[in-house]
Design a protein around this motif. Sequence first.
Motif, PDB file in Angstrom:
ATOM      1  N   ILE A 196     -91.860 105.338   1.462  1.00 46.53           N
ATOM      2  CA  ILE A 196     -91.278 104.169   0.868  1.00 46.53           C
ATOM      3  C   ILE A 196     -91.404 104.190  -0.728  1.00 46.53           C
ATOM      4  O   ILE A 196     -90.285 104.408  -1.281  1.00 46.53           O
ATOM      5  N   LEU A 197     -92.631 104.642  -1.125  1.00 50.27           N
ATOM      6  CA  LEU A 197     -92.642 104.252  -2.758  1.00 50.27           C
ATOM      7  C   LEU A 197     -92.247 105.949  -3.361  1.00 50.27           C
ATOM      8  O   LEU A 197     -91.761 105.968  -4.301  1.00 50.27           O
ATOM      9  N   ASN A 198     -92.587 106.733  -2.191  1.00 49.70           N
ATOM     10  CA  ASN A 198     -91.866 108.206  -2.877  1.00 49.70           C
ATOM     11  C   ASN A 198     -90.470 108.233  -3.145  1.00 49.70           C
ATOM     12  O   ASN A 198     -90.153 108.583  -4.223  1.00 49.70           O
ATOM     13  N   ASN A 199     -89.798 107.579  -2.194  1.00 51.98           N
ATOM     14  CA  ASN A 199     -88.402 107.431  -2.360  1.00 51.98           C
ATOM     15  C   ASN A 199     -87.830 106.787  -3.378  1.00 51.98           C
ATOM     16  O   ASN A 199     -86.906 107.143  -4.370  1.00 51.98           O
ATOM     17  N   LEU A 200     -88.562 105.377  -3.584  1.00 55.86           N
ATOM     18  CA  LEU A 200     -88.197 104.432  -4.688  1.00 55.86           C
ATOM     19  C   LEU A 200     -88.408 105.118  -6.077  1.00 55.86           C
ATOM     20  O   LEU A 200     -87.546 105.212  -6.991  1.00 55.86           O
ATOM     21  N   SER A 254    -102.190 103.596  -6.825  1.00 61.48           N
ATOM     22  CA  SER A 254    -102.763 104.330  -7.968  1.00 61.48           C
ATOM     23  C   SER A 254    -102.684 105.966  -7.836  1.00 61.48           C
ATOM     24  O   SER A 254    -102.426 106.713  -8.792  1.00 61.48           O
ATOM     25  N   ALA A 255    -103.112 106.260  -6.493  1.00 58.74           N
ATOM     26  CA  ALA A 255    -103.046 107.698  -6.426  1.00 58.74           C
ATOM     27  C   ALA A 255    -101.685 108.256  -6.245  1.00 58.74           C
ATOM     28  O   ALA A 255    -101.385 109.301  -6.984  1.00 58.74           O
ATOM     29  N   LEU A 256    -100.548 107.375  -5.848  1.00 56.17           N
ATOM     30  CA  LEU A 256     -99.392 107.675  -6.015  1.00 56.17           C
ATOM     31  C   LEU A 256     -98.687 107.669  -7.511  1.00 56.17           C
ATOM     32  O   LEU A 256     -98.089 108.631  -7.843  1.00 56.17           O
ATOM     33  N   ARG A 316     -95.347 103.552 -16.155  1.00 55.82           N
ATOM     34  CA  ARG A 316     -96.614 102.439 -16.259  1.00 55.82           C
ATOM     35  C   ARG A 316     -96.978 102.173 -14.863  1.00 55.82           C
ATOM     36  O   ARG A 316     -96.017 101.881 -13.970  1.00 55.82           O
ATOM     37  N   LEU A 317     -98.263 101.753 -14.993  1.00 63.60           N
ATOM     38  CA  LEU A 317     -98.641 101.149 -13.562  1.00 63.60           C
ATOM     39  C   LEU A 317     -99.245  99.712 -13.854  1.00 63.60           C
ATOM     40  O   LEU A 317     -99.970  99.677 -14.827  1.00 63.60           O
TER      41      LEU A 317
END
Length: 771
Positions: free
Chosen positions: A391-395, A353-355, A371-372
Amino acid sequence: MCWGEEHGFENLTIQAMQEDYNNEVWITTINALYKVSVAKEGGQNEYSVVCLDRNYSQDWNDLYEFCSMRTRKGELCFGRMDGFYLFSPENVVFTPCVISPLFTGFRLFNESVSCGEEYHGRVLFTQSIDKVRSVTLNYDENFLTFDFSSLNFVNPSQTYFRYRLEGADKKWNEIVSDKGQGSVVYNNLLPGEYTFHVMSAGNDHVWSPESVFHVTIRPPFWATGWAFVLYFLCLIGIVILGVRYVYRKNNQKLIRLKEQQEAQQKEELNQLKFRFFTNISHELRTPLTLILTPLEVLRKKVTDEQVLRQLDMVYKNAQELYTLVNQLLDFRKIEMKMEKLHLTAGDLEEFVSALYANFQPFAKEKQLDFRLELSDAHWYMNFDHEKLHRILNNLLSNAFKFTPEGGRVVLSLSAEEVEGHSFANITVSDTGIGISDEALKHIFERFYQVQHPDDSKVGSGIGLHLVKEYVELHEGTIRVESQPGKGTSFIVRIPMDLKVEEEAVQETVTSDDRKKLLIVEDNQDFRHFLKEQLSEMYQVIDAPDGEEGEKLAVEQNPDLIISDIMMPKVDGLELCRRIKHNVQTSHIPVILLTARSGDEAKISGYAVGADSYISKPFSFDVLLARIKQLIEQQEGRRKEFRKTLRVNPSRITITSIDEQLIQKALKLIEEHIDNSEYNVEQLSADMGMSRMNLYRKLQAITGQTPTEFIRTIRLKRAAQLLQDGKLNVSEVADRVGFSSSSYFTKCFKEQFGVLPTQYSETDESGKTDEK
Ligand code: ADP
């Protein structure tokens, strides 16, 4: 001349000798009669000996010694045990053999082989044996018998044969036959050429001419000349093959060596490149961080819209550059297998959620429907926060980059159960340009980039490679589904039951005796930057805000704190104030970092008790120098405590709280100085502190444990008393609470390097020891 066997005599025990009228001498032995005749030939005497022995007549036996005579008629007479022989020499018949012997038979393995007869499927003799006089045999037909006859029909009972197989016998052999026939056996003859020679003689021992018979024994096929040629050829073949094999082996070895060398060179070059990469990246990152941090502050301060827009642009680009540089450094770490998983427990839902919140502004800017989607589950688990963040930053960055305005990006989190294990699925899907099937195969390879016609989407091609490596570090998997023109989904699946490895943690805790620094800074990038830079020389722990910082300071007792001033929750100034007012932490030096460069801030910084103050942007070297200086100062104060005889609390402490604490401790010990029972327990009770806290404080301020501290104070007092010279050593020991003066002497020597007696002799007031 001497007569013997070589002249035809046998068992020459002469009984009698008698000459006849023909001047021939007759000699008798026990069982034979010899006639020796002499003929003159060319002025030389030629002797011949002829024998008539037992074989000739059984009568020639039991002849008597020295008993012979010649009658007038010329008859000879030889005495016997039971009478005498009387005979006329002319009547004795001698049978000479004048014709060479005749071969009468040939046998193989004692089986007679005759003319025209088949032996083992072949005819050996086409004529009679005596005519053929030769035979050729196979190698295994080597058991042969020669039969021969002397043709002595007059007196066959005294026939002598001499024979020799040339090629096998070295000497002539002799046999006697009483039938005029003889046979000789040879076995185990080796392949080769042989000639059998035989001659015969009658009782006069005059030898007939030789008869010969040739035998050829053929070698077996494997011992023939051709076979040897074949063997030789085979040998040459084997040698050639061997040489070729060795040559090829060597060649292969050489090639392998060369390949290895090449690989090594390549690896070295790679390493060199990596090192260059890293150095450049490091060089780039430091100034970038120092651009970004004040820029952030500046953005908050500026109110002019136009300037703000430009600042935003500068900030965004600097941020991009910073991400790229970080990626390069991460990439190197992964390539060098230096990356380890640092698991910490946390709520994955909160994390995601923070991301999501972080990316919201970008979504808004690009007008994306972002959307989350969360599903219900127990999301508290172990994961490497930093790596999952990357990982998530990249994606998400990729999804944002490759989705045109108005598109949709969905970040979703769901749980899955596979073979009894729980997994977290984090999916990033977009409605962007998609990836072709061909490109999908290579998407996770390093440096792989899809060629875009407009060439507008730049990158390094290592993002997804890093993502995959990080996911695998988590023992997870990553999958991609995509349809060109429709969109792409990346599905990351990581296990929810990862365990923190206790050993590794403990090891780092126990084995690292470097000084410990605490960094408190809310800007994550800057905090990581500082942490990484300082980790080379110090143990570093970090906290994102003042509240966490204070907690860590109390728990971990760092040697120094570096804190930003502007932070959420508890700011730097408040943190510093709390640190300095808490007796547990008041000894820890604090460096405050701030963008506020006004003197006002400085003053308030010092007012809260900060030991140093550095304004951003700062040179990293300045920070390093300041850290070193503060740590050295602390060391210096500890040394001072050990060195000086009279303890001055204000000189060895940095805050009034610590000063009060030392003063109180000194006073308490001084009061109980002659009480040998006064120990750490009582001191900590009197101080109103736990033993642990007292230990920590005294360690931090004086570098000594409480026990050592008490003993040091007693010994210092003892030194003063000794200097006064009014008391002797045992009295002094007693005064300062040592129950045994020998133990006192030992401790004193350890502390001051001299014995108490020697110390009192060198009477100098205000003396300091060298230790
Ligand atoms: P880069 O740092 O160049 O973005 P990545 O490894 O992150 O490298 O990505 C490799 C390639 O994969 C990119 O060049 C891009 O063409 C393609 N790609 C990655 N994510 C997406 C996506 N969500 N949609 C379309 N293409 C993508």
